[in-house]
Write an enzyme that holds these catalytic residues in place. Structure first.
Site, PDB file in Angstrom:
ATOM      1  N   ARG A   1      24.544  37.626  -9.689  1.00 43.17           N
ATOM      2  CA  ARG A   1      25.488  38.480 -10.417  1.00 43.17           C
ATOM      3  C   ARG A   1      25.317  39.902  -9.899  1.00 43.17           C
ATOM      4  NH1 ARG A   1      25.627  41.982 -14.610  1.00 43.17           N
ATOM      5  NH2 ARG A   1      27.382  41.875 -16.057  1.00 43.17           N
TER       6      ARG A   1
ATOM      7  N   HIS B   1      11.855  37.199 -13.834  1.00 41.36           N
ATOM      8  CA  HIS B   1      11.906  36.877 -15.260  1.00 41.36           C
ATOM      9  C   HIS B   1      12.468  35.457 -15.399  1.00 41.36           C
ATOM     10  CE1 HIS B   1      16.213  37.639 -15.108  1.00 41.36           C
ATOM     11  NE2 HIS B   1      16.055  38.931 -14.866  1.00 41.36           N
TER      12      HIS B   1
ATOM     13  N   THR C   1      15.373  38.856  -3.550  1.00 36.10           N
ATOM     14  CA  THR C   1      15.041  39.597  -4.759  1.00 36.10           C
ATOM     15  C   THR C   1      14.383  40.919  -4.412  1.00 36.10           C
ATOM     16  OG1 THR C   1      13.886  39.514  -6.885  1.00 36.10           O
ATOM     17  CG2 THR C   1      12.790  38.457  -5.016  1.00 36.10           C
ATOM     18  N   ARG C   2      14.587  41.896  -5.292  1.00 34.59           N
ATOM     19  CA  ARG C   2      13.835  43.150  -5.192  1.00 34.59           C
ATOM     20  C   ARG C   2      13.204  43.462  -6.553  1.00 34.59           C
ATOM     21  NH1 ARG C   2      19.380  45.008  -5.374  1.00 34.59           N
ATOM     22  NH2 ARG C   2      19.693  46.606  -6.967  1.00 34.59           N
TER      23      ARG C   2
ATOM     24  N   HIS D   1      15.683  34.510 -13.548  1.00 33.31           N
ATOM     25  CA  HIS D   1      15.516  34.242 -12.117  1.00 33.31           C
ATOM     26  C   HIS D   1      14.965  32.835 -11.895  1.00 33.31           C
ATOM     27  CE1 HIS D   1      14.891  38.852 -11.750  1.00 33.31           C
ATOM     28  NE2 HIS D   1      16.147  38.548 -11.509  1.00 33.31           N
TER      29      HIS D   1
END
Length: 379
Positions: free
Chosen positions: A283, A194, A189-190, A197
Site C-alpha cells: 500500500r 509488525h 522494506t525500510r 507485514h
C-alpha cells in the site's frame, strides 16, 4: 525457475585485480569527480547487477526516454533515472575519469556524454509534483547543472557494517537454486516488521517456494528506523516465527527516492535481478506524504506486461476483533467498528512514549529489540 536478469544478462562491472591495481597506481593522471554517498551506492548496484541492464549512468537518450516513456531507449522497462550530476566538468566526452567518495576512488568512468537537463521536468515526470517539500524533488533541485553518462568499472566498495547480511544477485541466485526454489517472492522494506507485514509476507509465501525479505539499508528520512534496528528486529522474527527452509533475509544498500508508483516498478526490477519471480507491492509503495494514491502503484504495473516479474497485490492487513486475527478487506465481512488498523506512525508514537504495542500489532520479541536501542530512529 529463478527469473532471468532484467535485459537478459546479469551485469558485472568490477575491475579485474590487475586492471584495478594499474588504475590505482596511475590515479593522479586521471581527471576526477567527487560524488555523494547515494551515487556511490548506485555505483555498487550497477557494478553488481542490481540495476541490470545498466552498465553505467544514463546518457541523454536513455534519460529522456525514462522521463517520457518509463523505458530505456531500447524499450526495456525502466522507471527511475540513475544519473550522475557534476559541477562544471573539468573533463571532456571521451575521457576516462575516476569517481571519488570521501577521498576513496570508487570507480573509473568512461565519459560518453555530458549534458544538461530541466530540473522541473525531472521532478514533475518522476515524482508527479514540483513541490520542494517532497524529499525526492528537493534532492533533484539540489543537484548540479550537468549530467554525465557512460559505463563504469568498480574499484572499491564503501565500508559495509552489514556485510554478514549483504548478498549480491549472483549469490542470491545460487542460494535460491541450492534451496530448490523455483518461485521466489521478494518483500522490500525500510521498517521494522509488525504483524501486518508478517501477514502479507506469509500470505504471499503460501503460493511460492520461498520468501526473500530484502530490507533497504542506507540514507533514510527523519523518523525512519535505523538500519541496525531493522536487521535485529528481523533476526528475532526469523528465529521464532519463520520456517528456515522457506524464507531468507538479505539486505541491499539503496537510497530511497520516494517516487511512489515509478519506484515500485524499480524495486520490482531490482528484485528480479536478485532472482525473484514475484514481488509484493505494498500500500502506498515507496510513497511519502499524500503525493500518491494508496494503490496507485498497482495500476502502473498494468502498463508493464513485459516486466518479467509477477507483482503480488495483497491488501493492507488489519486486526479484526470479530475474526480474532489478522485479515484484509477481501476476506473479512465485518464492519469498520471491529477493525484495528496497524499504523507505522501510531506504532512509532507508542514506542517513543514507552508504551508496549499489543501483541496483535507487533511481536513482543520485536518490541524488545527496538526498546534495547537508546534511540532507534533516524534524527
Amino acid at each position: 525457475m529463478v527469473s532471468k536478469p532484467h535485459g537478459g544478462k546479469l551485469v558485472r562491472r568490477i575491475a579485474a585485480p590487475k586492471t584495478r591495481e594499474r588504475i590505482l597506481s596511475e590515479q593522479k593522471e586521471y581527471p576526477k569527480a567527487e560524488i555523494d554517498h547515494g551515487r556511490a551506492i548506485d555505483l555498487e548496484n550497477i557494478a553488481h547487477g542490481v540495476y541490470s541492464p545498466l552498465k553505467g549512468f544514463l546518457t541523454s537518450d536513455d534519460f529522456q526516454s525514462v522521463l517520457d516513456h518509463m523505458r530505456l531507449s531500447d524499450d526495456t522497462p525502466w522507471t527511475i533515472p540513475i544519473v550522475l550530476d557534476v559541477e562544471k566538468p573539468e573533463f571532456e566526452e571521451g575521457d576516462a575519469i575516476l569517481l571519488y567518495y570521501d577521498d576513496l576512488p570508487i570507480a573509473r568512468m568512461h565519459v560518453e556524454e555530458i549534458y544538461t537537463y530541466d530540473k522541473k521536468e525531472f521532478a514533475q515526470k518522476i515524482f508527479k509534483t514540483t513541490d520542494p517539500n517532497h524529499p525526492g524533488v528537493a534532492k533533484v533541485y539540489a543537484m548540479s547543472e550537468y549530467l554525465v553518462g557512460g559505463e563504469i568499472e568498480l574499484l572499491n566498495e564503501l565500508p559495509n557494517p552489514f556485510a554478514k547480511y549483504t548478498l549480491r544477485p549472483v549469490e542470491t541466485r545460487v542460494l535460491f537454486k541450492e534451496r530448490g526454489w523455483k518461485t521466489i517472492v521478494a518483500f522490500q522494506t525500510r521498517n521494522v516488521p509488525h504483524m501486518g507485514h508478517e501477514y502479507v509476507q506469509k500470505a504471499a509465501l503460501t503460493f511460492v517456494d520461498g520468501l526473500f525479505i530484502n530490507p533497504v539499508l542506507g540514507k533514510k528520512k527523519r523518523g525512519d528506523y535505523k538500519d541496525e534496528v531493522i536487521i535485529k528486529a528481523y533476526e528475532v522474527l526469523f528465529k521464532h516465527y519463520y520456517p528456515k527452509d522457506a524464507a531468507t533475509l538479505a539486505t541491499v544498500r539503496y537510497e530511497m527516492r520516494y517516487a511512489g508508483p515509478r519506484e515500485a516498478i524499480h524495486h520490482a526490477i531490482m528484485r528480479k535481478n536478485f532472482g525473484a519471480t514475484h514481488f509484493i507491492v505494498g500500500r502506498d509503495h515507496a510513497g511519502v506524504g499524500d503525493y500518491y494514491g494508496p494503490y496507485e502503484a498497482w495500476d502502473l504495473f498494468d502498463e508493464f506486461p513485459d516486466l518479467g516479474i509477477t507483482p503480488m497485490f495483497i491488501r493492507e492487513a488489519f486486526y479484526c476483533r470479530k475474526c480474532c486475527g489478522m485479515v484484509n478487506a477481501k476476506i473479512c465481512p465485518h464492519s469498520e467498528e471491529f477493525h484495528v488498523r496497524i499504523s507505522g506512525t501510531k506504532l512509532r508514537k507508542m514506542i517513543m512514549s514507552g508504551e508496549k504495542p499489543p501483541e496483535y500489532m507487533m511481536r513482543p520479541e520485536v518490541y524488545e529489540v527496538i526498546r534495547s536501542f537508546k534511540n532507534p530512529f533516524v534524527e
